[in-house]
Design an enzyme around this catalytic site. Structure first.
Site, PDB file in Angstrom:
ATOM      1  N   HIS A 179      -7.321  -4.693  10.036  1.00 51.07           N
ATOM      2  CA  HIS A 179      -6.986  -4.441   8.628  1.00 51.07           C
ATOM      3  C   HIS A 179      -5.688  -5.140   8.234  1.00 51.07           C
ATOM      4  O   HIS A 179      -4.808  -5.358   9.042  1.00 51.07           O
ATOM      5  CB  HIS A 179      -6.984  -2.947   8.289  1.00 51.07           C
ATOM      6  CG  HIS A 179      -5.808  -2.146   8.736  1.00 51.07           C
ATOM      7  ND1 HIS A 179      -5.918  -0.848   9.167  1.00 51.07           N
ATOM      8  CD2 HIS A 179      -4.483  -2.427   8.803  1.00 51.07           C
ATOM      9  CE1 HIS A 179      -4.735  -0.373   9.462  1.00 51.07           C
ATOM     10  NE2 HIS A 179      -3.843  -1.309   9.263  1.00 51.07           N
ATOM     11  N   ASP A 201       0.811  -1.217   0.000  1.00 51.60           N
ATOM     12  CA  ASP A 201       0.000   0.000   0.000  1.00 51.60           C
ATOM     13  C   ASP A 201       0.845   1.268   0.000  1.00 51.60           C
ATOM     14  O   ASP A 201       2.062   1.227   0.175  1.00 51.60           O
ATOM     15  CB  ASP A 201      -0.958  -0.009   1.210  1.00 51.60           C
ATOM     16  CG  ASP A 201      -0.273  -0.451   2.505  1.00 51.60           C
ATOM     17  OD1 ASP A 201       0.972  -0.439   2.561  1.00 51.60           O
ATOM     18  OD2 ASP A 201      -0.974  -0.814   3.458  1.00 51.60           O
ATOM     19  N   ASN A 255      -7.673  -2.813  14.098  1.00 49.17           N
ATOM     20  CA  ASN A 255      -9.070  -3.046  13.725  1.00 49.17           C
ATOM     21  C   ASN A 255      -9.210  -4.244  12.780  1.00 49.17           C
ATOM     22  O   ASN A 255     -10.248  -4.455  12.190  1.00 49.17           O
ATOM     23  CB  ASN A 255      -9.657  -1.785  13.069  1.00 49.17           C
ATOM     24  CG  ASN A 255      -8.893  -1.379  11.817  1.00 49.17           C
ATOM     25  OD1 ASN A 255      -7.967  -2.077  11.408  1.00 49.17           O
ATOM     26  ND2 ASN A 255      -9.282  -0.278  11.210  1.00 49.17           N
ATOM     27  N   GLU A 287      -9.707  -1.881   5.156  1.00 50.68           N
ATOM     28  CA  GLU A 287     -10.346  -1.519   6.415  1.00 50.68           C
ATOM     29  C   GLU A 287     -11.647  -2.301   6.616  1.00 50.68           C
ATOM     30  O   GLU A 287     -12.295  -2.702   5.639  1.00 50.68           O
ATOM     31  CB  GLU A 287     -10.660  -0.017   6.416  1.00 50.68           C
ATOM     32  CG  GLU A 287      -9.436   0.881   6.287  1.00 50.68           C
ATOM     33  CD  GLU A 287      -8.631   0.996   7.575  1.00 50.68           C
ATOM     34  OE1 GLU A 287      -8.577   0.034   8.370  1.00 50.68           O
ATOM     35  OE2 GLU A 287      -8.027   2.066   7.784  1.00 50.68           O
TER      36      GLU A 287
HETATM   37  C1  GLP Z   1      -0.426   0.180   8.770  1.00 47.53           C
HETATM   38  C2  GLP Z   1      -0.141  -0.558   7.431  1.00 47.53           C
HETATM   39  C3  GLP Z   1      -0.324  -2.041   7.562  1.00 47.53           C
HETATM   40  C4  GLP Z   1       0.296  -2.482   8.865  1.00 47.53           C
HETATM   41  C5  GLP Z   1      -0.501  -1.964  10.030  1.00 47.53           C
HETATM   42  C6  GLP Z   1       0.058  -2.296  11.390  1.00 47.53           C
HETATM   43  O1  GLP Z   1      -1.432   1.088   8.719  1.00 47.53           O
HETATM   44  N1  GLP Z   1      -0.871  -0.104   6.295  1.00 47.53           N
HETATM   45  O2  GLP Z   1       0.248  -2.701   6.441  1.00 47.53           O
HETATM   46  O3  GLP Z   1       0.324  -3.876   8.939  1.00 47.53           O
HETATM   47  O4  GLP Z   1      -0.779  -0.603   9.883  1.00 47.53           O
HETATM   48  O5  GLP Z   1       1.140  -1.486  11.707  1.00 47.53           O
HETATM   49  P1  GLP Z   1       2.152  -1.787  12.895  1.00 47.53           P
HETATM   50  O6  GLP Z   1       3.015  -2.905  12.423  1.00 47.53           O
HETATM   51  O7  GLP Z   1       2.904  -0.507  13.051  1.00 47.53           O
HETATM   52  O8  GLP Z   1       1.338  -2.132  14.086  1.00 47.53           O
END
Ligand code: GLP
Length: 242
Positions: A139, A68, A137, A144
């Protein structure tokens, strides 16, 4: 098949993730990797850099596709996912820059950027291993929770919870982009193997829901239960209900 690996320390967590990716590259140097951002994979990328420096792994023939990108952030913005990948991994290994792909967040027509990324993925064929973190959440990528999910890469409006969680990387919540381009659930599930990683107490509930709860668009990660080859790497805190 769901294979859950509970690791015993931060180092073990990172080494386990990096080890899975490195073994794939050792057996298939031309592997296509799906990569993720967020704080979870940072240590994994650090270990991969160490393995590269030791001569244990090469990325010379590998290709990568990221999940992304924020819409509105140019590639050189400190919080763009392109910059993140360059700084945390690509600049330190022997991957050819032209073999690394992150969706563009600055096309005048973001819809077209999503379609271009979709075409690129189709042309690439099947991703051998897709690395994933997990949002609070549920995702994955930026898919989302909602009433429905989309298969191919598309534009998403970010959840307020996601923007809040990611605000720590920006000066204020207002600076966090409101939209992103993400691979869809279909793009993710198309990968041959999925490596889902989560650490910390704050991920315990959501990872249990993702792997054991009913499959629902309200928790996009639950769709990973439909995939035939998922490896989950957690630390003790995130894995306490697994
Ligand atoms: C972000 C990314 C995801 C990621 C998630 C968790 O928003 N778009 O690909 O897996 O949030 O992030 P973290 O590893 O910092 O908890």
């Amino acid at each position: 098949m769901l294979n859950i690996i509970k690791t015993s320390s931060e180092d073990h967590f990172n080494e386990t993730g990096a080890g899975i990716i490195a073994s794939l590259l050792q057996s298939n140097p031309r592997a296509i990797l799906g990569l993720a951002t967020g704080s979870t994979p940072v240590g994994v990328y650090g270990k991969l850099i160490e393995l590269y420096r030791k001569g244990s792994v090469s990325f010379k023939q590998a290709t990568t596709y990221n999940l992304d990108e924020y819409i509105g952030l140019p590639a050189d913005h400190p919080e763009s996912y392109r910059r993140f990948m360059d700084e945390k991994l690509f600049n330190h290994i022997d991957i050819l820059p032209e073999n690394t792909h992150v969706p563009s967040g600055v096309e005048a027509d973001p819809q077209k950027a999503a379609e271009d990324y979709s075409r690129l993925l189709d042309e690439a064929g099947q991703i051998d291993l897709q690395l994933l973190g997990l949002g609070h959440n549920g995702h994955i990528g930026f898919n989302e929770p909602g009433e429905e999910l989309q298969g191919p890469p598309h534009i998403v409006k970010l959840d307020e919870r996601t923007r809040l969680a990611n605000a720590r990387f920006f000066n204020s919540i207002e600076e966090v982009p409101t939209h992103a381009i993400t691979m869809g659930i279909g793009s993710i599930l198309h990968a041959k193997q999925i490596l889902l990683m989560a650490k910390g107490e704050d991920k315990a509930e959501v990872i249990a829901r993702a792997l054991k709860g009913p499959i629902t668009t309200k928790c996009p990660a639950t769709f990973l239960q439909t995939h035939s080859n998922v490896v989950v790497v957690v630390d003790q805190a995130a894995g306490k209900w697994l």
